[in-house]
Write a protein that holds these residues in place. Structure first.
Motif, PDB file in Angstrom:
ATOM      1  N   GLY A  58       0.821  -1.203   0.000  1.00 18.17           N
ATOM      2  CA  GLY A  58       0.000   0.000   0.000  1.00 18.17           C
ATOM      3  C   GLY A  58       0.853   1.249   0.000  1.00 18.17           C
ATOM      4  N   SER A  59       0.190   2.383   0.218  1.00 18.79           N
ATOM      5  CA  SER A  59       0.865   3.674   0.247  1.00 18.79           C
ATOM      6  C   SER A  59       0.201   4.573   1.269  1.00 18.79           C
ATOM      7  N   LEU A  60       0.996   5.512   1.790  1.00 16.91           N
ATOM      8  CA  LEU A  60       0.493   6.523   2.701  1.00 16.91           C
ATOM      9  C   LEU A  60       0.970   7.884   2.223  1.00 16.91           C
ATOM     10  N   VAL A  61       0.046   8.815   2.106  1.00 25.81           N
ATOM     11  CA  VAL A  61       0.410  10.204   1.844  1.00 25.81           C
ATOM     12  C   VAL A  61      -0.365  11.077   2.813  1.00 25.81           C
ATOM     13  N   ILE A  62       0.259  12.159   3.238  1.00 28.79           N
ATOM     14  CA  ILE A  62      -0.405  13.159   4.066  1.00 28.79           C
ATOM     15  C   ILE A  62      -0.237  14.477   3.335  1.00 28.79           C
ATOM     16  N   LEU A  63      -1.357  15.021   2.880  1.00 29.91           N
ATOM     17  CA  LEU A  63      -1.356  16.169   1.976  1.00 29.91           C
ATOM     18  C   LEU A  63      -2.281  17.263   2.479  1.00 29.91           C
ATOM     19  N   ASP A  64      -2.005  18.484   2.050  1.00 31.38           N
ATOM     20  CA  ASP A  64      -2.807  19.647   2.429  1.00 31.38           C
ATOM     21  C   ASP A  64      -3.845  19.944   1.348  1.00 31.38           C
ATOM     22  N   PHE A  65      -5.124  19.986   1.772  1.00 33.20           N
ATOM     23  CA  PHE A  65      -6.224  20.350   0.877  1.00 33.20           C
ATOM     24  C   PHE A  65      -7.163  21.302   1.608  1.00 33.20           C
ATOM     25  N   ASN A  66      -8.033  21.959   0.872  1.00 34.52           N
ATOM     26  CA  ASN A  66      -9.009  22.872   1.455  1.00 34.52           C
ATOM     27  C   ASN A  66     -10.171  22.155   2.123  1.00 34.52           C
ATOM     28  N   PRO A  93      -9.328  13.275   7.609  1.00 29.32           N
ATOM     29  CA  PRO A  93      -8.640  14.453   8.120  1.00 29.32           C
ATOM     30  C   PRO A  93      -7.514  14.004   9.062  1.00 29.32           C
ATOM     31  N   TYR A  94      -6.429  14.791   9.099  1.00 25.31           N
ATOM     32  CA  TYR A  94      -5.264  14.453   9.914  1.00 25.31           C
ATOM     33  C   TYR A  94      -4.799  15.700  10.653  1.00 25.31           C
ATOM     34  N   LYS A  95      -4.551  15.538  11.942  1.00 19.43           N
ATOM     35  CA  LYS A  95      -4.044  16.646  12.743  1.00 19.43           C
ATOM     36  C   LYS A  95      -2.616  16.340  13.163  1.00 19.43           C
ATOM     37  N   LYS A  96      -1.672  17.131  12.680  1.00 22.67           N
ATOM     38  CA  LYS A  96      -0.255  16.944  13.032  1.00 22.67           C
ATOM     39  C   LYS A  96      -0.026  17.504  14.431  1.00 22.67           C
TER      40      LYS A  96
END
Length: 99
Positions: A58-66, A93-96
């Motif tokens: 698989g893959s994991l990405v954490i990206l910024d969107f509106n 949604p992800y909270k760093k």
């Protein structure tokens, strides 16, 4: 806001990944150039930086969107999706917090 996109590969996805990889990476590079990538990478099928023929699960990405809708639309348009690499894609949604 950050969004986590976790995708699970189908069995024996390596040939499909190889074919779609340039287009997949180009889309990520566009976002990286805009400062919108927190993390991105595949999950090796074995405990190794280079899994070789074992491939990836698989893959994991954490990206910024509106919005979540924008993140989902981006994930749905991934060349790996079109190539049949992924069996499942989850967008949340992800909270760093750290670092």
């Amino acid at each position: 806001m950050w969004y986590l996109i976790y995708s699970e590969d189908v069995e024996n996805s390596l040939p499909m990944r190889a074919q779609a990889r340039p287009a997949h990476l180009e889309r990520l590079k566009v976002l990286a150039d805009q400062g919108r990538v927190l993390a991105a990478g595949p999950c090796p099928a074995i405990d190794s930086e280079d899994p070789g023929e074992a491939g990836f699960t698989g893959s994991l990405v954490i990206l910024d969107f509106n919005s979540l809708e924008d993140a989902q639309a981006w994930a749905d348009a991934d060349p790996y999706v079109a190539a049949g690499v992924y069996s499942k894609v989850v967008v949340k949604p992800y909270k760093k917090v750290l670092p």
